[in-house]
Design an enzyme around this catalytic site. Structure first.
Site, PDB file in Angstrom:
ATOM      1  N   ASN A   3      21.397  43.680  67.516  1.00 23.29           N
ATOM      2  CA  ASN A   3      20.731  42.474  68.085  1.00 23.29           C
ATOM      3  C   ASN A   3      20.669  41.606  67.016  1.00 23.29           C
ATOM      4  O   ASN A   3      20.522  40.202  67.279  1.00 23.29           O
ATOM      5  CB  ASN A   3      20.016  42.510  69.045  1.00 23.29           C
ATOM      6  CG  ASN A   3      20.220  43.354  70.180  1.00 23.29           C
ATOM      7  OD1 ASN A   3      21.400  43.155  70.873  1.00 23.29           O
ATOM      8  ND2 ASN A   3      19.654  44.307  70.340  1.00 23.29           N
ATOM      9  N   ARG A 108      44.613  45.511  38.708  1.00 21.43           N
ATOM     10  CA  ARG A 108      45.016  44.747  40.004  1.00 21.43           C
ATOM     11  C   ARG A 108      46.385  44.451  40.226  1.00 21.43           C
ATOM     12  O   ARG A 108      47.365  44.693  39.480  1.00 21.43           O
ATOM     13  CB  ARG A 108      44.184  43.680  40.270  1.00 21.43           C
ATOM     14  CG  ARG A 108      44.545  42.454  39.049  1.00 21.43           C
ATOM     15  CD  ARG A 108      43.384  41.193  38.964  1.00 21.43           C
ATOM     16  NE  ARG A 108      44.009  40.468  37.870  1.00 21.43           N
ATOM     17  CZ  ARG A 108      44.363  39.082  38.488  1.00 21.43           C
ATOM     18  NH1 ARG A 108      44.901  38.721  39.218  1.00 21.43           N
ATOM     19  NH2 ARG A 108      44.865  38.189  37.055  1.00 21.43           N
ATOM     20  N   LYS A 126      47.792  43.576  35.330  1.00 21.01           N
ATOM     21  CA  LYS A 126      47.982  42.935  36.715  1.00 21.01           C
ATOM     22  C   LYS A 126      49.724  43.134  37.034  1.00 21.01           C
ATOM     23  O   LYS A 126      50.184  42.518  36.150  1.00 21.01           O
ATOM     24  CB  LYS A 126      47.761  41.371  36.812  1.00 21.01           C
ATOM     25  CG  LYS A 126      48.345  40.951  38.089  1.00 21.01           C
ATOM     26  CD  LYS A 126      47.881  39.513  38.107  1.00 21.01           C
ATOM     27  CE  LYS A 126      48.308  38.647  39.390  1.00 21.01           C
ATOM     28  NZ  LYS A 126      49.394  37.996  39.190  1.00 21.01           N
ATOM     29  N   HIS A 138      41.641  47.938  23.982  1.00 20.86           N
ATOM     30  CA  HIS A 138      40.313  46.896  23.981  1.00 20.86           C
ATOM     31  C   HIS A 138      41.296  45.350  24.131  1.00 20.86           C
ATOM     32  O   HIS A 138      42.052  45.227  23.170  1.00 20.86           O
ATOM     33  CB  HIS A 138      39.436  47.045  23.156  1.00 20.86           C
ATOM     34  CG  HIS A 138      39.971  47.203  21.834  1.00 20.86           C
ATOM     35  ND1 HIS A 138      40.016  48.449  21.133  1.00 20.86           N
ATOM     36  CD2 HIS A 138      40.189  46.270  20.689  1.00 20.86           C
ATOM     37  CE1 HIS A 138      40.565  48.490  19.981  1.00 20.86           C
ATOM     38  NE2 HIS A 138      40.485  47.238  19.539  1.00 20.86           N
ATOM     39  N   TYR A 141      45.206  41.764  27.683  1.00 18.23           N
ATOM     40  CA  TYR A 141      45.893  41.418  29.336  1.00 18.23           C
ATOM     41  C   TYR A 141      47.368  41.655  29.248  1.00 18.23           C
ATOM     42  O   TYR A 141      48.106  41.025  28.655  1.00 18.23           O
ATOM     43  CB  TYR A 141      45.912  39.696  29.648  1.00 18.23           C
ATOM     44  CG  TYR A 141      46.337  39.483  30.749  1.00 18.23           C
ATOM     45  CD1 TYR A 141      45.687  39.635  31.974  1.00 18.23           C
ATOM     46  CD2 TYR A 141      47.536  38.811  30.749  1.00 18.23           C
ATOM     47  CE1 TYR A 141      46.395  39.376  33.278  1.00 18.23           C
ATOM     48  CE2 TYR A 141      48.335  38.541  32.044  1.00 18.23           C
ATOM     49  CZ  TYR A 141      47.451  38.736  33.244  1.00 18.23           C
ATOM     50  OH  TYR A 141      48.185  38.497  34.330  1.00 18.23           O
ATOM     51  N   ASN A 152      51.280  51.832  22.055  1.00 15.08           N
ATOM     52  CA  ASN A 152      49.915  51.335  21.648  1.00 15.08           C
ATOM     53  C   ASN A 152      49.615  49.856  21.637  1.00 15.08           C
ATOM     54  O   ASN A 152      50.423  49.315  21.032  1.00 15.08           O
ATOM     55  CB  ASN A 152      49.443  52.037  20.343  1.00 15.08           C
ATOM     56  CG  ASN A 152      48.001  51.540  19.897  1.00 15.08           C
ATOM     57  OD1 ASN A 152      47.273  51.971  20.658  1.00 15.08           O
ATOM     58  ND2 ASN A 152      47.882  51.208  18.749  1.00 15.08           N
ATOM     59  N   ALA A 155      44.781  45.302  19.986  1.00 19.29           N
ATOM     60  CA  ALA A 155      43.558  44.284  20.389  1.00 19.29           C
ATOM     61  C   ALA A 155      44.246  42.971  20.553  1.00 19.29           C
ATOM     62  O   ALA A 155      44.895  42.490  19.650  1.00 19.29           O
ATOM     63  CB  ALA A 155      42.473  44.531  19.616  1.00 19.29           C
ATOM     64  N   ASN A 161      54.293  35.697  30.690  1.00 19.98           N
ATOM     65  CA  ASN A 161      55.450  34.820  30.408  1.00 19.98           C
ATOM     66  C   ASN A 161      55.639  33.839  31.759  1.00 19.98           C
ATOM     67  O   ASN A 161      56.455  34.140  32.425  1.00 19.98           O
ATOM     68  CB  ASN A 161      56.784  35.685  29.916  1.00 19.98           C
ATOM     69  CG  ASN A 161      56.520  36.359  28.788  1.00 19.98           C
ATOM     70  OD1 ASN A 161      56.079  36.088  27.743  1.00 19.98           O
ATOM     71  ND2 ASN A 161      57.150  37.451  28.683  1.00 19.98           N
ATOM     72  N   TYR A 162      54.825  33.035  31.620  1.00 10.51           N
ATOM     73  CA  TYR A 162      54.923  31.996  32.714  1.00 10.51           C
ATOM     74  C   TYR A 162      55.353  30.556  31.976  1.00 10.51           C
ATOM     75  O   TYR A 162      54.807  30.173  31.080  1.00 10.51           O
ATOM     76  CB  TYR A 162      53.540  31.948  33.324  1.00 10.51           C
ATOM     77  CG  TYR A 162      53.208  30.946  34.329  1.00 10.51           C
ATOM     78  CD1 TYR A 162      54.063  30.911  35.720  1.00 10.51           C
ATOM     79  CD2 TYR A 162      52.506  29.599  34.369  1.00 10.51           C
ATOM     80  CE1 TYR A 162      53.832  30.185  36.589  1.00 10.51           C
ATOM     81  CE2 TYR A 162      52.395  28.868  35.423  1.00 10.51           C
ATOM     82  CZ  TYR A 162      52.925  29.004  36.563  1.00 10.51           C
ATOM     83  OH  TYR A 162      52.982  28.153  37.609  1.00 10.51           O
TER      84      TYR A 162
END
Length: 174
Positions: A3, A108, A126, A138, A141, A152, A155, A161-162
């Site tokens: 409740n 992700r 991604k 390390h 992206y 490999n 760093a 590529n946008y």
């Protein structure tokens, strides 16, 4: 009945306790289970260790021999046997067996991490596929990339590529 928010919290605690008790009785080790949350839709095989502050959500499957956490969130993902994931976020992705993920990695958007890969500190992946025994140790992206076996990634590497309108894939061979 439930409740108010206090009663909802109490009911959630009871359900979490039942889920975690069943898992521990089936051969899962939980270090400080009160700090761990596991959805009823999660499947975990025996001989998995789950460290404190770990949260397993959605349609997640964790194979035998994994070490998960501390401080890890995994949702709607498949984790292969013998994988270690520490202080990381894995969403809608697959990590094949014997992976080493983290600390502070973010997988992700249908990332597929091949067998024996090492994804290290502050690496985000991604919508990418990494071949067997590839390392991104390390500060990198990898987005919209296909990376071969035994690569490999140094760093500071970025694959994004946008062109302002479309994303274009990056391919790095074995």
């Amino acid at each position: 009945g439930i409740n108010n928010r206090k009663q909802l919290s109490d009911a959630a605690m009871i359900l979490q306790r039942r889920i975690k008790d069943d898992l521990m009785l089936s051969g899962i080790t939980m270090i400080n289970p009160d700090s761990i949350t596991v959805d009823a839709t999660v499947t975990i095989e025996p001989d998995v260790v789950i460290e404190p502050e770990t949260h397993l959500r959605g349609h997640t499957t964790i194979a035998a021999g994994c070490h998960i956490g501390p401080g890890t969130l995994i949702e709607n993902s498949t984790i292969g046997a013998g994988t270690t994931i520490r202080y990381s976020v894995v969403s809608d992705s697959t990590v094949e067996e014997a992976g080493q993920i983290g600390p502070y990695a973010h997988l992700r958007g249908q990332a597929i991490i091949g067998e024996g890969c090492r994804i290290g500190n502050f690496v985000e992946i991604k919508q990418s596929t990494l071949g067997k025994k590839t390392n991104a140790a390390h500060l990198s992206y990898l987005g919209n990339a296909t990376v071969g076996h035994k690569v490999n990634i140094g760093a500071g590497t970025i694959t994004a590529n946008y062109d302002g309108f479309n994303k274009h894939p990056t391919v790095i061979k074995d």
